[in-house]
Design an enzyme around this catalytic site. Structure first.
Site, PDB file in Angstrom:
ATOM      1  N   PHE C 117      46.385  44.716  47.954  1.00 47.04           N
ATOM      2  CA  PHE C 117      46.122  43.813  46.843  1.00 47.04           C
ATOM      3  C   PHE C 117      47.185  43.982  45.769  1.00 47.04           C
ATOM      4  CE2 PHE C 117      42.299  41.288  45.491  1.00 47.04           C
ATOM      5  CZ  PHE C 117      41.990  40.836  46.755  1.00 47.04           C
ATOM      6  N   GLN C 231      41.962  37.006  31.465  1.00 45.29           N
ATOM      7  CA  GLN C 231      42.842  36.930  32.627  1.00 45.29           C
ATOM      8  C   GLN C 231      42.928  35.520  33.197  1.00 45.29           C
ATOM      9  OE1 GLN C 231      41.916  39.047  36.593  1.00 45.29           O
ATOM     10  NE2 GLN C 231      43.757  40.038  35.821  1.00 45.29           N
ATOM     11  N   HIS C 233      44.072  33.788  36.507  1.00 42.64           N
ATOM     12  CA  HIS C 233      44.341  34.136  37.909  1.00 42.64           C
ATOM     13  C   HIS C 233      45.479  33.260  38.419  1.00 42.64           C
ATOM     14  CE1 HIS C 233      43.779  34.755  42.206  1.00 42.64           C
ATOM     15  NE2 HIS C 233      42.950  35.740  41.938  1.00 42.64           N
ATOM     16  N   LEU C 243      38.789  29.095  42.689  1.00 46.12           N
ATOM     17  CA  LEU C 243      39.670  30.219  42.956  1.00 46.12           C
ATOM     18  C   LEU C 243      40.103  30.293  44.417  1.00 46.12           C
ATOM     19  CD1 LEU C 243      40.747  33.098  42.043  1.00 46.12           C
ATOM     20  CD2 LEU C 243      38.592  33.963  42.920  1.00 46.12           C
ATOM     21  N   GLU C 246      43.102  36.420  45.821  1.00 47.33           N
ATOM     22  CA  GLU C 246      44.326  37.188  45.947  1.00 47.33           C
ATOM     23  C   GLU C 246      44.503  37.740  47.360  1.00 47.33           C
ATOM     24  OE1 GLU C 246      45.352  39.375  42.448  1.00 47.33           O
ATOM     25  OE2 GLU C 246      45.709  41.184  43.612  1.00 47.33           O
ATOM     26  N   ARG C 277      48.491  40.423  38.011  1.00 48.41           N
ATOM     27  CA  ARG C 277      48.123  39.010  37.847  1.00 48.41           C
ATOM     28  C   ARG C 277      48.764  38.373  36.612  1.00 48.41           C
ATOM     29  NH1 ARG C 277      41.726  39.187  39.635  1.00 48.41           N
ATOM     30  NH2 ARG C 277      42.172  39.343  41.853  1.00 48.41           N
ATOM     31  N   HIS C 341      40.014  33.161  34.532  1.00 48.69           N
ATOM     32  CA  HIS C 341      39.297  33.814  35.618  1.00 48.69           C
ATOM     33  C   HIS C 341      38.382  34.953  35.196  1.00 48.69           C
ATOM     34  CE1 HIS C 341      38.525  35.242  39.623  1.00 48.69           C
ATOM     35  NE2 HIS C 341      39.132  36.393  39.423  1.00 48.69           N
ATOM     36  N   ARG C 384      43.395  43.210  34.439  1.00 48.81           N
ATOM     37  CA  ARG C 384      42.648  43.863  35.509  1.00 48.81           C
ATOM     38  C   ARG C 384      43.362  43.683  36.842  1.00 48.81           C
ATOM     39  NH1 ARG C 384      39.391  42.011  39.307  1.00 48.81           N
ATOM     40  NH2 ARG C 384      38.958  39.974  38.366  1.00 48.81           N
TER      41      ARG C 384
END
Lengths: 325, 296, 571
Positions: C117, C231, C233, C243, C246, C277, C341, C384
């Site tokens: 990730f 955040q 995304h 969404l 990721e 991100r 997000h 995050r």
């Protein structure tokens, strides 16, 4: 595009509450979802319309409702597909559960049935310190069932629940399969024994409504069939349903073609005098209506039956994995 | 147009009138049939409960036999059609799986290449015979007859295996044929629901409840008769109708015709030659109604 | 007669954090109930697709690496003691989830498998295909059923109540199905009510993510922290902002601009598409702003991964792409853009979920706890990392549950007046009495969402934010008079939406206040008028307290640093 949403409404707080249809005409994009349409109604035409919705992405399971006669997630149903036959889209609450208000149904009977199958992992003890070692394939297979979002769509359109509210139903049975097929679960026999009871896995009529309407490809009926196969494999006390499958298979194996009278007699068992007597009126009627093929009530085996027998033998030695596609 | 004809167990057993009527009707619409005498039962979804892959092997054998004949298959049973369509769909969309099945067939000197086209008589009527030929075969339009369609689950779902996308006429094929025959379609909510037959031996009460629900519902929508392309539905809707009525303390009395029986009527055939005497619920009233319409 | 329910611990919200904390409190002997405005499995934890991070030390990973990457990802605003706890305890929590029944993906040996990730050099993300959140949420719900913990399903909380000492004493709530109010007395309340995405339009968040928990705590006197850290995304769909996980980039998907160039080479040559991100979202927005996008989007390209791989590992994402964008990922690149997000900020808690400081360095509400996106420990700081949010919910949900169960043993029976219910009941009655007119809650929400998305997004500056502040101020006035058509009590969704809008307006106000206050660029908070990170002045948290006279009161807390001194952040 110009679209009409014809929505079944119900307000329990009216003096004499009764469902009625209300039509809303609005402009929508072909790529919009029915949920977009309903939200647009609520935001621009009538803020009193009650519905459940949340994620808009077919993952939370809130917006199950009947669209043009079949249950579906409103967020996953496109305007373009819902208006294939007519520019009016019929929207109603889900079936087989009480309506609270407008498109909102009472799902407590649904959850009660989920609870009934003891939906939690019952692993054998002692539990390992690290994770359970489990075949990757088994976990992947389970993920096809775990995608169930409990939206109630299959239950809404279940043909058995329509006539018998005691049937445990497709969602709970699929959930039960998720545990029965889990190599980590130690309660398989106990679970299958419970499902072997009336109202359980044998009461499904295989109508495939649940497979057709499920928005997540869970295929609840396929899971029910897998439960039945596992029940037979486990050699649970036989039920009419399991005997029916066993006898049917045996007849095809030996004759290639079905013998209805033989199937019935052997399914009920030669000693089940009550059920056999129950068959007599039908037998008499059949006889009276000459519903007997020229060859007589019992079939001879088809030509080439030896090949069928060999295929039966060969196919069943192989390793079994059921494909859902 | 020639087909490898797969009659199915029930038309050769408990519903001989279906076999009888289709044999009467088919020569009138310019098709030719070669019966598959060595093909086995599809498993009807029951064998599949016990062993789904075994079911696919048995059906692959049937498809391979048709490939050898170089003919498409014609069925006259919704259940046979559905089970075969699903088996074929599984095999033709997954080459690996087909190879696995062929390995089993191979030892018998058989192979399925995945080319067999399997269709129900009703689809053939619309897709091959065509409306024009069908209309020309009608000598006695069923004007005034109110007919409720009853499909049988397997001819309606799952739509992917039944290729509804490629064949837009299929979802409403029965309504279409009823109209061509000159009768009036009675639409009612139960037309694509379950007849209850698969659970007749398992939960008779529920099964009969389904029979009663659909037949009574069709009647209340004004149906004179119900017509079905599925002999298993027929067994329950016709054979168990009296008992289902008893369960509701009523006499339902809705004649249930097999699709070819209805066709035969529109071709002015002798009801006896269509096996009408073998129907439990007597279609006598229907025949009378038609006779009245014709004479008036 | 007021209906009164009494529990030791009352959990608000039944997503992952809520249910995990309820199970922990139950296991530690407290009487627990869960109160939630939607059925537990409808919670937004469902939407977490990609996975959950953990450094399993028994397979050669180091928790310190996970912790460092989290700290770096946070742009050094995360509190390092909290991050250390997160990284150290992650392994045990993953195993506990597996034991509960989560069907984590396995490797060839049948052990837990991982994927990579963003913001991390090593594959340490455990997953269930691409519906990890859903797979966990349903299993925790199963555990709640097994433990027989009562669930008040489709109940809506209107306020947190306190006793005469200022301790949390429970909540006032009404049952949405009947409109009936009740008083829930509890020695401890755990807020686990999720995020505030609907403050923005569009947002990846579900319609239920309306900042209820944050607003309830804020109104009750607990501080909100780092609210400016919102955040965006990098991969959301145009239109409604759904969404694309990721996991797609984790499994190797490329980001391309309109020239077909893998533009991340210019922004993060080492980590490429898997940089943090905030970094990727900014890069995308720059590409778009400089004319190398198409219709406001750049492209996510999965074609080289192959059909079989996509079906196996990215099945749901591909389903979603087909349904909502009419694109098969195996055949076409999909247009995506940055979209709102996640809220890194939230109700300030310590590492045990307490919304008060036992050392009294900051003011809070004793007896009040928070966990999950509602809370700000702070783990995520300015940004995050993907797959740390699920981990946050289970680690800090569990810790909050246990701490709450211990805490209730130290306090006496709750003593509050049942008349507290009347205040909220009267508010609802007054809302229902207002005539409905041209102004609607839908209009107010849309205006709020659009102004936030314009001025409080990837790039920010003083003037725009001040403008947004004024707009929110006006919207709050309009909220005070807006009416709804439905005057009924049964499932009045208009009423629920009105109350939610009130919560969101409070949240919007604090986001703007935080963003105006922080005069630097850090993590997701990038100011075009203050381009650089400024550790000398701003290596600190911003606390916002509710004040009755207008703007929030501002306070600060130092960032807790243990072993990683701030460095320039390069990917």
């Amino acid at each position: 595009m110009n679209t009409t949403l014809r929505i079944r409404r119900f307000n329990p707080e009216q003096k004499t509450p009764a469902p009625f249809f209300q039509e809303y005409n609005l402009e929508l994009e072909a790529s919009d979802s029915v949920l977009d349409g309903l939200i647009k109604v609520r935001e621009t035409l009538d803020d009193s319309l009650a519905l459940r919705c949340s994620c808009r992405g077919a993952i939370c399971g809130s917006c199950g409702m009947r669209i043009n006669g079949h249950a579906a997630l409103a967020c996953k149903t496109k305007i373009i597909s819902a208006t294939k036959d007519s520019q009016t889209i019929h929207v109603e609450p889900m079936n087989n559960m009480p309506v609270i208000k407008d498109l909102i149904t009472d799902m407590s009977p649904f959850w009660e049935k989920i609870r009934q199958i003891q939906p939690w992992l019952q692993p054998s003890t002692p539990i390992p310190e690290a994770e359970h070692v489990a075949p990757a394939e088994a976990m992947n297979h389970l993920s096809g069932v775990m995608t169930c979002i409990m939206c109630g769509v299959c239950v809404s359109d279940c043909t058995v629940l329509e006539v018998d509210s005691k049937f445990v139903g497709p969602a709970a049975l699929a959930k039960a399969y998720r545990f029965v097929a889990d190599p980590r679960d130690d309660a398989t026999t106990r679970r299958l024994t419970a499902l072997n009871e009336p109202g359980g896995m044998w009461d499904c009529t295989r109508c495939m409504e649940c497979i057709q309407v499920c928005p997540k490809g869970v295929g609840p009926m396929d899971r029910i069939m897998s439960l039945r196969a596992k029940g037979i494999d486990e050699q649970l006390p036989s039920t009419t349903g399991s005997r029916h499958a066993e006898v049917f298979t045996d007849i095809i194996k030996n004759k290639g073609i079905l013998d209805e009278p033989m199937l019935a007699v052997r399914t009920f068992g030669f000693r089940n005098v009550r059920r056999l007597i129950g068959m007599i009126p039908i037998a008499i009627q059949s006889f009276r209506h000459k519903k007997i093929a020229p060859s007589g009530p019992l079939h001879r085996a088809i030509p080439g039956i030896d090949q069928i027998k060999r295929l039966f033998k060969r196919a069943s030695v192989e390793n079994h994995t059921f494909r859902n596609k | 147009m020639k087909y490898a004809f797969f009659p199915g167990c029930v038309s050769k057993g408990a519903c001989p009138e279906l076999y009888q009527s289709v044999m009467q009707v088919y020569p009138k619409i310019g098709i030719d049939l070669e019966e598959m005498t060595t093909a086995a039962c599809t498993g009807a979804g029951v064998l599949q409960e016990k062993d789904p892959r075994l079911g696919d092997v048995i059906n692959a054998r049937t498809f391979a036999l048709a490939e050898q004949q170089n003919l498409p298959i014609m069925t006259i049973c919704s259940t046979c059609q559905g089970v075969m369509s699903q088996a074929n769909h599984r095999m033709t969309t997954d080459g690996e799986y087909l190879a696995e099945i062929n390995q089993i067939l191979g030892e018998e000197g058989l192979a399925y290449r995945g080319t067999t086209n399997i269709r129900h008589f009703i689809w053939i009527l619309l897709e091959d015979v065509g409306e024009d030929v069908l209309r020309r075969a009608i000598t006695q339009p069923l004007t005034g007859l109110r007919a409720a369609p009853f499909y049988g689950c397997y001819l309606q779902r799952p739509t992917e295996a039944l290729q509804f996308d490629q064949h837009p006429d299929r979802p409403k094929a029965l309504e279409r044929v009823i109209e061509i025959l000159g009768a009036e379609v009675v639409d009612f909510p139960g037309k694509s629901r379950c007849c209850g037959f698969p659970i007749l031996t398992i939960n008779e009460k529920n099964s009969l409840n389904m029979v009663a629900t659909h037949t009574m519902n069709a009647k209340s929508h004004g149906a004179d008769i119900m017509v079905t392309p599925c002999p298993l539905c027929h067994l329950n809707l016709d054979g168990m109708q009296a008992k289902a009525g008893n369960q509701q303390n009523t006499a339902i009395d809705l004649p249930i015709l097999h699709l070819p029986q209805l066709l035969g009527l529109a071709m002015d055939m002798d009801p006896k030659s269509l096996g009408f005497n073998r129907n439990f619920v007597s279609p006598h009233s229907t025949l009378q109604k038609l006779a009245t319409v014709v004479s008036s | 007669m007021t209906t009164v329910h009494t529990y030791d611990v009352l959990v608000i919200g039944a997503g992952l954090a809520g249910m995990r904390s309820a199970i922990a409190a139950h296991e530690h002997g407290a009487t627990v109930a869960v109160l939630t405005k939607v059925h537990p499995v409808r919670s937004h934890s469902n939407a977490a697709q990609g996975g959950i991070n953990a450094a399993l030390t028994d397979r050669g990973d180091k928790w310190e690496d996970h912790a460092f990457e989290t700290v770096k990802g946070s742009d050094y605003l995360g509190d390092q003691d909290a991050v250390e706890i997160l990284a150290q305890e992650a392994g045990n929590d993953i195993i506990a989830l597996e034991h509960m029944g989560v069907i984590f993906n396995r490797n060839d040996e049948g052990r837990l498998g991982t994927r990579r990730f963003g913001g991390q050099k090593r594959a340490r993300t455990f997953f269930v295909s691409d519906f990890t959140g859903q797979a966990m949420l349903h299993v925790l719900f199963e555990q709640i059923l097994q433990a027989n913990i009562p669930i008040y399903e489709e109940w809506f909380v209107t306020s947190i109540i306190k006793d005469d000492d200022g301790k949390c004493a429970g909540v006032v709530a009404f049952e949405i199905r009947t409109g009936r109010f009740a008083l829930f007395k509890a020695k401890a309340v755990i807020l686990a009510a999720g995020g505030l995405g609907r403050v923005y339009e569009p947002s990846t968040n579900a319609l239920i993510c309306t900042g209820d928990g944050m607003a309830l705590a804020y109104r009750a006197g607990a501080p909100l922290m780092d609210m400016e850290m919102v955040q965006y995304h990098p991969t959301t769909l145009k239109g409604k902002g759904l969404l694309i996980s990721e996991a797609a980039r984790g499994e190797g998907a490329y980001l391309l601009n309109s020239d077909g160039e893998r533009f991340m080479e210019r922004y993060a040559p080492n980590m490429m598409e898997l940089a943090s991100r905030d970094v990727v979202s900014r890069a995308e927005q720059l590409e778009i702003n400089e004319g190398r996008g198409v219709n406001g989007c750049v492209f996510l390209d999965c074609r080289h991964l192959g059909k079989a791989f996509i079906n196996d590992r990215l099945r749901q994402i591909n389903e979603e792409a087909k349904t909502f964008a009419n694109i098969d990922l195996a055949e076409e690149p999909i247009p995506i853009r940055p979209g709102m997000h996640y809220q890194m900020g939230g109700i300030k808690t310590d590492v045990d979920g307490r919304c008060w400081d036992i050392q009294l360095h900051w003011k809070g509400v004793p007896g009040l706890f928070a966990a999950g996106e509602t809370a700000c420990v702070s783990l995520h700081g300015g940004n995050r990392l993907g797959a740390n949010s699920l981990l946050d919910t289970v680690v800090f949900g569990r810790r909050a549950g246990k701490c709450a169960a211990d805490y209730v043993k130290t306090v006496n029976a709750i003593n509050v007046s049942e008349a507290l219910v009347d205040i909220d009941h009267d508010l609802v009655t007054s809302i229902l009495r207002r005539p409905s007119h041209e102004d609607t809650i839908a209009k107010i929400r849309l205006e709020m969402g659009q102004i936030m998305n314009r001025h409080l997004s990837v790039f920010r500056e003083q003037e725009g934010m001040t403008n947004a502040q004024q707009v929110i101020h006006t919207l709050k006035h309009r909220w005070n008079t807006v009416g709804i058509t439905d005057k009924g009590h049964v499932f009045n969704t208009g009423l629920v939406n009105t109350l939610e809008l009130g919560f969101m307006l409070d949240c919007a106000e604090t986001i703007i206040m935080g963003a105006l206050t922080r005069k630097e660029s850090r993590g997701a908070h990038f100011r075009t008028d203050y381009l650089d990170r400024n550790d000398d002045n701003w290596l600190k948290h911003i606390l916002l307290y509710h004040s009755t006279n207008g703007a929030p009161d501002v306070d600060y807390l130092p960032v807790r640093i243990t072993q990683w001194q701030p460095q320039p952040r390069v990917y």
